[in-house]
Each structure stands twice: as C-alpha cells, then as structure tokens.
Scaffold this motif. Structure first.
Motif, PDB file in Angstrom:
ATOM      1  N   ILE A 315       0.820  -1.204   0.000  1.00 44.48           N
ATOM      2  CA  ILE A 315       0.000   0.000   0.000  1.00 44.48           C
ATOM      3  C   ILE A 315       0.863   1.267   0.000  1.00 44.48           C
ATOM      4  CG2 ILE A 315      -1.939  -1.124   1.129  1.00 44.48           C
ATOM      5  CD1 ILE A 315      -1.000   0.160   3.765  1.00 44.48           C
ATOM      6  N   GLY A 316       2.212   1.148   0.161  1.00 40.62           N
ATOM      7  CA  GLY A 316       3.087   2.312   0.168  1.00 40.62           C
ATOM      8  C   GLY A 316       4.507   1.901   0.524  1.00 40.62           C
ATOM      9  N   ARG A 317       5.357   2.996   0.854  1.00 44.86           N
ATOM     10  CA  ARG A 317       6.751   2.777   1.187  1.00 44.86           C
ATOM     11  C   ARG A 317       7.127   3.624   2.390  1.00 44.86           C
ATOM     12  NH1 ARG A 317       9.625   0.167  -2.884  1.00 44.86           N
ATOM     13  NH2 ARG A 317       8.474  -0.094  -4.866  1.00 44.86           N
ATOM     14  N   VAL A 318       8.169   3.097   3.136  1.00 45.87           N
ATOM     15  CA  VAL A 318       8.642   3.773   4.338  1.00 45.87           C
ATOM     16  C   VAL A 318       9.278   5.100   3.921  1.00 45.87           C
ATOM     17  CG1 VAL A 318      10.228   3.665   6.315  1.00 45.87           C
ATOM     18  CG2 VAL A 318       8.977   1.621   5.569  1.00 45.87           C
ATOM     19  N   GLY A 319       9.052   6.190   4.752  1.00 45.77           N
ATOM     20  CA  GLY A 319       9.641   7.485   4.485  1.00 45.77           C
ATOM     21  C   GLY A 319       9.877   8.244   5.775  1.00 45.77           C
ATOM     22  N   ALA A 320      10.111   9.547   5.662  1.00 39.67           N
ATOM     23  CA  ALA A 320      10.395  10.410   6.804  1.00 39.67           C
ATOM     24  C   ALA A 320       9.625  11.709   6.679  1.00 39.67           C
ATOM     25  CB  ALA A 320      11.884  10.661   6.910  1.00 39.67           C
ATOM     26  N   THR A 321       8.401  11.640   6.169  1.00 37.29           N
ATOM     27  CA  THR A 321       7.585  12.832   6.014  1.00 37.29           C
ATOM     28  C   THR A 321       6.887  13.171   7.321  1.00 37.29           C
ATOM     29  OG1 THR A 321       5.715  11.513   5.255  1.00 37.29           O
ATOM     30  CG2 THR A 321       7.198  12.347   3.568  1.00 37.29           C
ATOM     31  N   GLY A 322       6.572  14.423   7.529  1.00 39.25           N
ATOM     32  CA  GLY A 322       5.885  14.875   8.733  1.00 39.25           C
ATOM     33  C   GLY A 322       6.860  15.131   9.868  1.00 39.25           C
ATOM     34  N   ASN A 323       6.351  14.992  11.108  1.00 43.76           N
ATOM     35  CA  ASN A 323       7.162  15.284  12.282  1.00 43.76           C
ATOM     36  C   ASN A 323       7.944  14.015  12.655  1.00 43.76           C
ATOM     37  OD1 ASN A 323       8.301  16.419  14.538  1.00 43.76           O
ATOM     38  ND2 ASN A 323       6.378  16.444  15.740  1.00 43.76           N
ATOM     39  N   VAL A 324       9.185  13.912  12.136  1.00 44.97           N
ATOM     40  CA  VAL A 324       9.993  12.715  12.358  1.00 44.97           C
ATOM     41  C   VAL A 324      11.434  13.114  12.618  1.00 44.97           C
ATOM     42  CG1 VAL A 324       8.510  11.270  10.914  1.00 44.97           C
ATOM     43  CG2 VAL A 324      10.446  12.474   9.902  1.00 44.97           C
ATOM     44  N   THR A 325      12.203  12.162  13.087  1.00 40.28           N
ATOM     45  CA  THR A 325      13.648  12.313  13.256  1.00 40.28           C
ATOM     46  C   THR A 325      14.411  11.402  12.326  1.00 40.28           C
ATOM     47  OG1 THR A 325      13.648  10.702  15.051  1.00 40.28           O
ATOM     48  CG2 THR A 325      13.367  13.026  15.660  1.00 40.28           C
ATOM     49  N   GLY A 326      13.675  10.514  11.586  1.00 40.10           N
ATOM     50  CA  GLY A 326      14.311   9.597  10.678  1.00 40.10           C
ATOM     51  C   GLY A 326      13.270   8.738   9.981  1.00 40.10           C
ATOM     52  N   PRO A 327      13.664   8.015   8.953  1.00 37.75           N
ATOM     53  CA  PRO A 327      12.694   7.188   8.241  1.00 37.75           C
ATOM     54  C   PRO A 327      12.156   6.052   9.120  1.00 37.75           C
ATOM     55  CG  PRO A 327      14.904   6.745   7.477  1.00 37.75           C
ATOM     56  CD  PRO A 327      15.042   7.889   8.417  1.00 37.75           C
ATOM     57  N   HIS A 328      10.858   5.916   9.173  1.00 36.02           N
ATOM     58  CA  HIS A 328      10.212   4.841   9.940  1.00 36.02           C
ATOM     59  C   HIS A 328       8.729   4.803   9.573  1.00 36.02           C
ATOM     60  CE1 HIS A 328       9.218   8.333  12.465  1.00 36.02           C
ATOM     61  NE2 HIS A 328       8.177   7.580  12.921  1.00 36.02           N
ATOM     62  N   LEU A 329       8.054   3.712   9.931  1.00 36.86           N
ATOM     63  CA  LEU A 329       6.605   3.569   9.764  1.00 36.86           C
ATOM     64  C   LEU A 329       5.969   3.727  11.134  1.00 36.86           C
ATOM     65  CD1 LEU A 329       3.963   2.816   8.298  1.00 36.86           C
ATOM     66  CD2 LEU A 329       4.548   0.428   8.716  1.00 36.86           C
ATOM     67  N   HIS A 330       5.098   4.729  11.255  1.00 38.62           N
ATOM     68  CA  HIS A 330       4.333   4.953  12.487  1.00 38.62           C
ATOM     69  C   HIS A 330       2.970   4.302  12.299  1.00 38.62           C
ATOM     70  CE1 HIS A 330       2.898   7.069  16.093  1.00 38.62           C
ATOM     71  NE2 HIS A 330       1.779   7.315  15.375  1.00 38.62           N
ATOM     72  N   LEU A 331       2.662   3.226  13.130  1.00 38.67           N
ATOM     73  CA  LEU A 331       1.423   2.474  13.027  1.00 38.67           C
ATOM     74  C   LEU A 331       0.548   2.748  14.242  1.00 38.67           C
ATOM     75  CD1 LEU A 331      -0.333   0.266  11.634  1.00 38.67           C
ATOM     76  CD2 LEU A 331       0.933  -1.407  13.002  1.00 38.67           C
ATOM     77  N   GLU A 332      -0.746   3.121  13.958  1.00 40.81           N
ATOM     78  CA  GLU A 332      -1.729   3.307  15.030  1.00 40.81           C
ATOM     79  C   GLU A 332      -2.943   2.423  14.756  1.00 40.81           C
ATOM     80  OE1 GLU A 332      -2.847   7.301  15.846  1.00 40.81           O
ATOM     81  OE2 GLU A 332      -0.763   7.991  16.153  1.00 40.81           O
ATOM     82  N   VAL A 333      -3.623   1.973  15.876  1.00 37.51           N
ATOM     83  CA  VAL A 333      -4.809   1.121  15.800  1.00 37.51           C
ATOM     84  C   VAL A 333      -5.936   1.834  16.538  1.00 37.51           C
ATOM     85  CG1 VAL A 333      -5.829  -1.104  16.356  1.00 37.51           C
ATOM     86  CG2 VAL A 333      -3.408  -0.960  15.705  1.00 37.51           C
ATOM     87  N   HIS A 334      -7.087   2.088  15.800  1.00 36.81           N
ATOM     88  CA  HIS A 334      -8.248   2.772  16.367  1.00 36.81           C
ATOM     89  C   HIS A 334      -9.482   1.875  16.212  1.00 36.81           C
ATOM     90  CE1 HIS A 334      -6.329   6.785  16.763  1.00 36.81           C
ATOM     91  NE2 HIS A 334      -5.525   6.259  15.811  1.00 36.81           N
ATOM     92  N   PRO A 335      -9.879   1.145  17.281  1.00 31.91           N
ATOM     93  CA  PRO A 335     -11.073   0.293  17.180  1.00 31.91           C
ATOM     94  C   PRO A 335     -12.316   1.138  16.874  1.00 31.91           C
ATOM     95  CG  PRO A 335      -9.793  -0.265  19.123  1.00 31.91           C
ATOM     96  CD  PRO A 335      -9.231   1.040  18.592  1.00 31.91           C
ATOM     97  N   ASP A 336     -13.131   0.687  15.928  1.00 28.50           N
ATOM     98  CA  ASP A 336     -14.382   1.338  15.544  1.00 28.50           C
ATOM     99  C   ASP A 336     -14.167   2.792  15.126  1.00 28.50           C
ATOM    100  OD1 ASP A 336     -15.834  -1.005  16.057  1.00 28.50           O
ATOM    101  OD2 ASP A 336     -16.105  -0.451  18.188  1.00 28.50           O
ATOM    102  N   GLY A 337     -12.958   3.132  14.674  1.00 28.30           N
ATOM    103  CA  GLY A 337     -12.689   4.502  14.201  1.00 28.30           C
ATOM    104  C   GLY A 337     -12.629   5.522  15.299  1.00 28.30           C
TER     105      GLY A 337
END
Length: 355
Positions: A315-337
């Motif tokens: 679905i995409g590729r790892v990057g360093a866009t936004g508020n970051v200090t280095g390239p990484h994937l930030h993953l969050e889980v939100h039950p029922d939105g």
C-alpha cells in the motif's frame, strides 16, 4: 454303736493283793468296781413295776455334785492307801457324760435289776447324743467359710462382669473409631481423587484452550501479516516525550530504510490516502469489523480511497515525512474509528503476530 472310751487304768490284777480304799481288808460293799459305759440297751426303759421315777429339773446338777464328792472321796482314799501301804494306786474309770440326758448318779449305785427310765421325748442313746452334738460345733466354722467363699465368688463374678462390660465397651469404641477413621480416610481419598480429577480436567481444558488459541492464531496469522520487514522497533505505545504533541507516543514505530515496502496487515478497504500534517503521508485501512489502521510518514502511497486490498498487498513505502527524526513507519490502531488509539503491539499479538 460307738461308746465312750474308758480312761487309762493302772496295772491291776483282780484277786491279787489287797484291794482296799483305806486301811485293812476290803469290805463286802467296796467292790470290786467295774467300768460302766452306758449303751442304748442299758438305758432302754424297763417294762414293769420296777420303774424309777422321772428325773426332775436339777437332777443333773445334784447327780454331778454327788459324783464329784464320790470321786474325791475315792481318790483321797486311794491316795491314803498308797501313802500308808506303798501299794500302787487303783485306777477309776468314769464314763464321758454328755451334756444332756445324763441319769442321776444315785441310780448308778442302785440294784442292777432296777434301771432308770429314759426321759420322755428322747429315745436316743447317750453315746449317740454326744456324737450328734459334736458336729454342730465343727460345722459352724465350715458354714462361715462356705458363706465367705460364696460371697467372694459372687464378688469375683461381679468384678468379671464389670471387666467384661468395660472390655466390650472398649472394643465397641475401638470398632466405632476404626469405622470413623475408615470413613474419614475414604472421604479424604475421594477428595484427593476429586481434586486430582479436577486438576486433570482443568489442565486438559487449559491445554485444549491453548491448542485452540494456537490454531486460531495460526489461522489469523495466515489472515494477518506484519506491515513491513527488516525493521527495528524504536518507540512503543504510551512512551512519554516532548517530541510528541500529546506528550506521549500514540503508536508503534518500525524504523526501516526509506523505500521499504509497506503491506496491508489484513484485508479491508482504503478509506484515506494523502497528506496528514505531522503524520506526513498517511494511509488509513478500515477492516471489516470497523477497526482503522493508520500507516504514517510514508515516502509514497500506492493505493487510492475505496480500493479493496487483501492481506499482504503493498500500500506504500517507508519514508520520513511529517514530524519525524528519521525514516520509519508509524502504526496506530483505532477500534471502531475512535479518536483514541490502543496499543498496536498488543493488538498484533492478538492476531498471532509477534513484531
């Protein structure tokens, strides 16, 4: 029939030597004396005119007195004769008189043809009276001893009965205690067996649940996958720090080189794909149960909104866009939105995945 035993006599030969009780020759009325031993025949009442009047009360005492005086006189005369003449003493034998039915002494010196009448009411010979009266005195101690022995026997019998009852009670108590102990041991064995059975059942159930969970997770593992590979976990959910606007970390960071592929964790629908401020380029994948998965800080996005994806699709590729200090994937889980997320690590573990 028994008779009274005569007293011992001194040696004497009738017709030899002087037979006197005093000085001089013997008179015509002085003997010789013969031993008299009354028998039943001699005491039998005489039928006829020569009967002696019945003895009245006190006759025995008067007869005894007369007899005693006669004996003393005879003994005294014999002693005087012995002292004066030097001749041996003459032995006088007297019958053993019983305590009852003794005729008067005066009758002993009467003519032999006149016999004393036996007192009315008694036909027993004198020798028999003495013989019958003697055992009564001897039987008294024997009767007392017999009574004592009978009492002692009864006491021993009662003691034996008491001891037998005590033994029976002790045996009954021992039997009752043994039965109680056996019942308690049986109950204890049953409790132990039940506890073991319950423990075995619980263990079996736990093992079954574990196997079922393992099977479920294995099945889920085939349905779910990790979002990237060749990564390092750098930040976890809830970690505090000033670099995050909320004051703590709200997701799970997978540090990886820029351009590393990002894959769909599970099948679902793309509900958002684009720029999201401090999150950089973000893609939101909504699962069938309503759970939203946020993939942030991408260098590029390869899907569009409304697109259906399956587990493992890129679905995409790892990057360093936004508020970051280095390239990484930030993953969050939100039950029922929901706006507030949960720990992605725990959620991934629940799906059979171990980041």
């Amino acid at each position: 029939m028994a008779s009274n035993r005569p007293a011992p006599e001194a040696p004497f030969v009738p017709g030899q030597g002087p037979e006197t009780f005093a000085y001089g020759d013997r008179g015509p009325d002085e003997g010789p004396w013969e031993e008299w031993n009354p028998t039943e025949e001699s005491l039998r009442p005489v039928r006829g005119r020569h009967r002696v009047a019945k003895q009245r009360g006190g006759g025995l005492a008067r007869s005894s007195t007369v007899l005693g005086v006669g004996v003393m006189a005879a003994v005294g005369a014999g002693g005087m004769a012995s002292a004066n003449t030097g001749k041996p003493p003459v032995s006088i034998s007297l019958p053993d008189l019983p305590s009852v039915g003794v005729p008067s002494v005066g009758s002993l010196f009467e003519d032999s043809s006149v016999q004393e009448e036996t007192p009315q009411g008694s036909a027993t010979a004198l020798s028999d009276v003495g013989t019958a009266a003697a055992p009564s005195g001897r039987d008294t101690p024997d009767a007392g001893e017999a009574l004592r022995n009978r009492i002692m026997a009864q006491a021993e019998q009662q003691q034996d009965q008491v001891e037998a009852k005590a033994r029976a009670a002790a045996e009954a108590a021992a039997v009752k205690k043994a039965q109680a102990d056996a019942a308690e041991a049986k109950r204890e064995a049953e409790r132990v067996a039940e506890a073991k059975a319950a423990a075995a059942k619980k263990k079996a159930e736990e093992e079954a649940r574990r196997k079922a969970e393992a099977a479920r997770l294995a099945e889920l593992a085939r349905q779910y996958t990790l979002p990237t590979s060749s990564y390092t976990i750098t930040s976890t959910f809830g970690q505090a720090g000033t670099m995050w606007s909320s004051g703590h970390h709200t997701g799970l960071d997978f540090a990886a080189p820029t351009g590393t592929l990002i894959k769909a964790i599970h099948s679902g629908t793309i509900t958002e794909a684009g720029w999201a401020g401090s999150y950089g380029y973000r893609t939101i994948l909504t699962l069938d149960d309503g759970t939203e998965l946020w993939f942030c800080h991408q260098s590029s996005i390869t899907v569009t909104v409304g697109q259906k994806v399956s587990t493992g699709d890129v679905i995409g590729r790892v990057g360093a866009t936004g508020n970051v200090t280095g390239p990484h994937l930030h993953l969050e889980v939100h039950p029922d939105g929901s706006p507030a997320g949960i720990d992605p690590m725990a959620w991934l573990h629940g799906k059979g995945l171990n980041p």
